[in-house]
Design a protein around this motif. Sequence first.
Motif, PDB file in Angstrom:
ATOM      1  N   LYS A 159      -7.250   2.698   0.300  1.00 53.25           N
ATOM      2  CA  LYS A 159      -7.102   1.407  -0.381  1.00 53.25           C
ATOM      3  C   LYS A 159      -8.040   1.310  -1.585  1.00 53.25           C
ATOM      4  O   LYS A 159      -7.738   0.643  -2.574  1.00 53.25           O
TER       5      LYS A 159
ATOM      6  N   GLU B 135       0.859  -1.198   0.000  1.00 52.46           N
ATOM      7  CA  GLU B 135       0.000   0.000   0.000  1.00 52.46           C
ATOM      8  C   GLU B 135       0.891   1.243   0.000  1.00 52.46           C
ATOM      9  O   GLU B 135       2.080   1.186   0.298  1.00 52.46           O
TER      10      GLU B 135
ATOM     11  N   ASN C 165       1.119   4.738   1.896  1.00 53.81           N
ATOM     12  CA  ASN C 165       0.609   5.496   3.042  1.00 53.81           C
ATOM     13  C   ASN C 165       0.857   6.978   2.802  1.00 53.81           C
ATOM     14  O   ASN C 165       1.991   7.378   2.546  1.00 53.81           O
TER      15      ASN C 165
ATOM     16  N   GLU D 263      -6.558   2.627   8.268  1.00 51.11           N
ATOM     17  CA  GLU D 263      -5.100   2.723   8.404  1.00 51.11           C
ATOM     18  C   GLU D 263      -4.732   2.429   9.853  1.00 51.11           C
ATOM     19  O   GLU D 263      -5.580   2.490  10.734  1.00 51.11           O
TER      20      GLU D 263
HETATM   21 MG    MG Z   1      -0.899   1.412   6.077  1.00 49.66          MG
END
Ligand code: MG
Length: 499
Positions: free
Chosen positions: A334, A169, A171, A392
């Motif tokens: 996401k 992912e 961030n 998160e």
């Molecule tokens: Mg993350």
Amino acid sequence: SFIFHLNLRKRPPLRCLSSLTMESPKPILDFEKFDDGFVQKLVYDALVWSSLHGLVVGDKTHQRSGTVPGVGMMHAPIALLPTPFPESYWNQACEVAPIFNELVDRISLDGKFIQDSLSRTRKADVFTSRLLEIHSKMLESNKREEIRLGLHRSDYMLDEETKSLLQIEMNTISCSFPGFGRLVTELHQSLLRSHGDHLGLDSKRVPRNGSTSQFADAMAKAWLEYNNPRAVVMVVVQPDERNMYDQHWLSSVLREKHNIVTIRKSLAEVETEGRVHEDGTLTVGGQAVSVVYYRSGYTPRDYPSESEWNARLLIEQSSAVKCPSIAYHLAGTKKIQQELAKPGVLERFMDNKDDIAKLRKCFAGLWSLDDPEIIKKAIEKPELFVMKPQREGGGNNIYGDDVRENLLRLQREGEEENAAYILMQRIFPKVSNVFLLRDGVYHKDQAISELGVYGAYLRNKERVIINEHSGYLMRTKVSSSDEGGVAAGYAVLDSIYLN
Ligand SMILES: [Mg+2]
Ligand SMILES: N[C@H](CCC(=O)N[C@@H](CS)C(=O)NCCC(=O)O)C(=O)O
């Protein structure tokens, strides 16, 4: 003296790999080579080094450790030695960092893409819908962020089956450990300088790590661009923060190297003390704020009442440089990650074909839950997938049989909630031997690792002032645990040994 439990767990049979190509990292930790006395010496040196250098977190058994500095400190959970990582994949991860930085910036300017991509998630996930509400308010008032600061971390795993570096992912908010990533690198370099001969390891194979200074320098440059010498940098923090020393490292560099003052406020305090003036200036407690650096605000737990939401909106409406802005925050969800994996979507933001190919090369399989074929496959073979809510902070993902259970549940309940999740290909990294150090005790175990490469981006109107990879963080967790996350308590901080 420290009590050492040599936790010699029965080792699962190492996966026999069809083809051991030259790329798979050679194990540098041949446990047989280590006698217990030697390990205890290494552990002792590592714990002393960590304590002397501020590689420390709050000790959760000490209730004031999250609010009063210097009280109830514990060394950060760490790997005793760096984990092998092939240099070619390290270079690849560094090379794509500025391309991902630029992509986030371009997505942030496409308000329609953000709102459309998340429109169904909005109905299924209240937290995301509150963020979108703030974003649409900014669109309605035609709010411009001329100075844009991104301090990101793109996380990867090396997939053993396909021998490819795959992004877990991106961030874009509250990326932990820019302070500690550098420190663990320096700890491992120090241990290898002292004990490298005995280990047959060269400290120069642990790449230097500028995460702390590069992130602090980017914030300092954003402060300069804002051009108010009396303004401060505000760190938005959780009221109780066990990771405060990682955050303080950045404030310390800002102070010592750039002579810039930082203040720490919770969202609730911003609501009470904050004001946006006619000219857009944000003041908190009467002090003008030039840069707002979020280390909170990324999870529903950070918004226990309407006060915190009011504070988030107030900050967003101001002329302060937000890190991240609401658009940068949403660009890192996401759901957006899954949209970007669809054919033709990257072409909407990028024109350089090589750059597009470099990003696509590190995309794992990503799907919404609207694809019946994928749902059928995930119900048959849930172990090949990870089901992710829009959350998160670690500890939120769904693995294994729970994937099947949740997919069947959603089918029974009528699928409105589908848009609250994405499905992702499960990645199987190589298992290595590690010594994990937590609470002064070391465990010997089999583990897998996730490499995070930090990226810093600073732009003022058309000028791109910074666009770089800015250090790294290796996180290592026991291979038997599905979930990762150091703050969430599953993983340890590590560095890499290039081979
Ligand atoms: Mg993350
Ligand atoms: N306490 C907060 C924790 C902030 C936080 O959880 N950040 C997420 C990205 S949103 C993250 O980077 N997770 C990877 C590090 C890990 O494994 O724990 C802070 O440090 O400010």
